[in-house]
Design a protein around this motif. Structure first.
Motif, PDB file in Angstrom:
ATOM      1  N   UNK A  13       0.824  -1.209   0.000  1.00 47.71           N
ATOM      2  CA  UNK A  13       0.000   0.000   0.000  1.00 47.71           C
ATOM      3  C   UNK A  13       0.861   1.263   0.000  1.00 47.71           C
ATOM      4  N   UNK A  14       1.931   1.243   0.777  1.00 48.70           N
ATOM      5  CA  UNK A  14       2.838   2.389   0.807  1.00 48.70           C
ATOM      6  C   UNK A  14       3.515   2.617  -0.526  1.00 48.70           C
ATOM      7  N   UNK A  15       3.901   1.536  -1.192  1.00 42.46           N
ATOM      8  CA  UNK A  15       4.523   1.642  -2.519  1.00 42.46           C
ATOM      9  C   UNK A  15       3.534   2.203  -3.528  1.00 42.46           C
ATOM     10  N   UNK A  16       2.288   1.728  -3.476  1.00 47.19           N
ATOM     11  CA  UNK A  16       1.277   2.203  -4.427  1.00 47.19           C
ATOM     12  C   UNK A  16       0.957   3.679  -4.215  1.00 47.19           C
ATOM     13  N   UNK A  17       0.776   4.079  -2.965  1.00 46.27           N
ATOM     14  CA  UNK A  17       0.476   5.480  -2.678  1.00 46.27           C
ATOM     15  C   UNK A  17       1.678   6.358  -3.028  1.00 46.27           C
ATOM     16  N   UNK A  18       2.883   5.895  -2.734  1.00 49.43           N
ATOM     17  CA  UNK A  18       4.082   6.648  -3.073  1.00 49.43           C
ATOM     18  C   UNK A  18       4.269   6.806  -4.574  1.00 49.43           C
ATOM     19  N   UNK A  45      10.372   9.709 -11.418  1.00 47.10           N
ATOM     20  CA  UNK A  45       9.589  10.303 -10.351  1.00 47.10           C
ATOM     21  C   UNK A  45       8.662   9.275  -9.703  1.00 47.10           C
ATOM     22  N   UNK A  46       8.051   8.422 -10.506  1.00 50.57           N
ATOM     23  CA  UNK A  46       7.157   7.389  -9.982  1.00 50.57           C
ATOM     24  C   UNK A  46       7.921   6.354  -9.174  1.00 50.57           C
ATOM     25  N   UNK A  47       9.070   5.910  -9.670  1.00 52.44           N
ATOM     26  CA  UNK A  47       9.871   4.919  -8.941  1.00 52.44           C
ATOM     27  C   UNK A  47      10.420   5.495  -7.639  1.00 52.44           C
ATOM     28  N   UNK A  48      10.847   6.737  -7.668  1.00 51.66           N
ATOM     29  CA  UNK A  48      11.347   7.378  -6.455  1.00 51.66           C
ATOM     30  C   UNK A  48      10.228   7.512  -5.424  1.00 51.66           C
ATOM     31  N   UNK A  49       9.044   7.901  -5.857  1.00 49.15           N
ATOM     32  CA  UNK A  49       7.911   8.004  -4.945  1.00 49.15           C
ATOM     33  C   UNK A  49       7.528   6.655  -4.364  1.00 49.15           C
ATOM     34  N   UNK A  50       7.572   5.604  -5.184  1.00 52.65           N
ATOM     35  CA  UNK A  50       7.251   4.263  -4.697  1.00 52.65           C
ATOM     36  C   UNK A  50       8.268   3.808  -3.655  1.00 52.65           C
ATOM     37  N   UNK A  51       9.528   4.059  -3.917  1.00 50.05           N
ATOM     38  CA  UNK A  51      10.588   3.688  -2.972  1.00 50.05           C
ATOM     39  C   UNK A  51      10.426   4.419  -1.648  1.00 50.05           C
ATOM     40  N   UNK A  52      10.186   5.715  -1.717  1.00 47.90           N
ATOM     41  CA  UNK A  52      10.041   6.501  -0.500  1.00 47.90           C
ATOM     42  C   UNK A  52       8.755   6.145   0.248  1.00 47.90           C
ATOM     43  N   UNK A  53       7.685   5.825  -0.476  1.00 48.91           N
ATOM     44  CA  UNK A  53       6.446   5.398   0.174  1.00 48.91           C
ATOM     45  C   UNK A  53       6.617   4.088   0.916  1.00 48.91           C
ATOM     46  N   UNK A  54       7.324   3.143   0.294  1.00 50.36           N
ATOM     47  CA  UNK A  54       7.596   1.870   0.959  1.00 50.36           C
ATOM     48  C   UNK A  54       8.450   2.041   2.202  1.00 50.36           C
ATOM     49  N   UNK A  55       9.451   2.896   2.125  1.00 46.67           N
ATOM     50  CA  UNK A  55      10.296   3.149   3.293  1.00 46.67           C
ATOM     51  C   UNK A  55       9.531   3.837   4.407  1.00 46.67           C
ATOM     52  N   UNK A  56       8.701   4.795   4.040  1.00 47.65           N
ATOM     53  CA  UNK A  56       7.940   5.535   5.043  1.00 47.65           C
ATOM     54  C   UNK A  56       6.983   4.626   5.803  1.00 47.65           C
ATOM     55  N   UNK A  57       6.292   3.765   5.090  1.00 48.93           N
ATOM     56  CA  UNK A  57       5.340   2.871   5.749  1.00 48.93           C
ATOM     57  C   UNK A  57       6.069   1.872   6.639  1.00 48.93           C
ATOM     58  N   UNK A  58       7.222   1.382   6.203  1.00 49.96           N
ATOM     59  CA  UNK A  58       7.960   0.399   7.003  1.00 49.96           C
ATOM     60  C   UNK A  58       8.529   0.984   8.284  1.00 49.96           C
ATOM     61  N   UNK A  59       8.656   2.290   8.379  1.00 51.74           N
ATOM     62  CA  UNK A  59       9.137   2.872   9.624  1.00 51.74           C
ATOM     63  C   UNK A  59       8.079   2.839  10.713  1.00 51.74           C
ATOM     64  N   UNK A  60       6.802   2.711  10.350  1.00 49.27           N
ATOM     65  CA  UNK A  60       5.725   2.704  11.331  1.00 49.27           C
ATOM     66  C   UNK A  60       5.226   1.312  11.702  1.00 49.27           C
ATOM     67  N   UNK A  61       5.602   0.283  10.970  1.00 49.54           N
ATOM     68  CA  UNK A  61       5.157  -1.075  11.270  1.00 49.54           C
ATOM     69  C   UNK A  61       6.137  -1.687  12.258  1.00 49.54           C
ATOM     70  N   UNK A  62       5.613  -2.172  13.360  1.00 50.80           N
ATOM     71  CA  UNK A  62       6.461  -2.765  14.400  1.00 50.80           C
ATOM     72  C   UNK A  62       6.768  -4.213  14.056  1.00 50.80           C
ATOM     73  N   UNK A  63       7.990  -4.659  14.346  1.00 44.22           N
ATOM     74  CA  UNK A  63       8.316  -6.071  14.114  1.00 44.22           C
ATOM     75  C   UNK A  63       7.604  -6.960  15.144  1.00 44.22           C
ATOM     76  N   UNK A  64       7.390  -8.214  14.798  1.00 40.28           N
ATOM     77  CA  UNK A  64       6.695  -9.105  15.738  1.00 40.28           C
ATOM     78  C   UNK A  64       7.543  -9.379  16.984  1.00 40.28           C
TER      79      UNK A  64
END
Length: 66
Positions: A13-18, A45-64
């Motif tokens: 989802x983060x990649x798609x939104x990014x 621009x699209x690939x950079x946004x996807x990369x940054x969106x994926x990174x941004x979302x992964x900073x908020x997901x806690x590991x198990x």
């Protein structure tokens, strides 16, 4: 829901939104002169946004917890 599936879902989802945000940035703001490395090309621009969106979302997901 398994934590791994949740992590993958949020990342996708983060990649798609990014990617959408990156393309919108290119189309609305972009680079007029064509000298900007990221925003002068819609693919970059699209690939950079996807990369940054994926990174941004992964900073908020806690590991198990183990």
């Amino acid at each position: 829901m398994n934590m791994t599936r949740k992590l993958i879902l949020f990342t996708v989802l983060g990649i798609a939104v990014g990617a959408m945000a990156g393309y919108l940035y290119y189309s609305c703001i972009g680079c007029v002169s064509g000298t900007c490395a990221i925003t002068s090309n819609p693919l970059n621009s699209t690939l950079y946004g996807a990369f940054m969106g994926g990174l941004l979302v992964n900073t908020f997901v806690r590991p198990p917890k183990k």
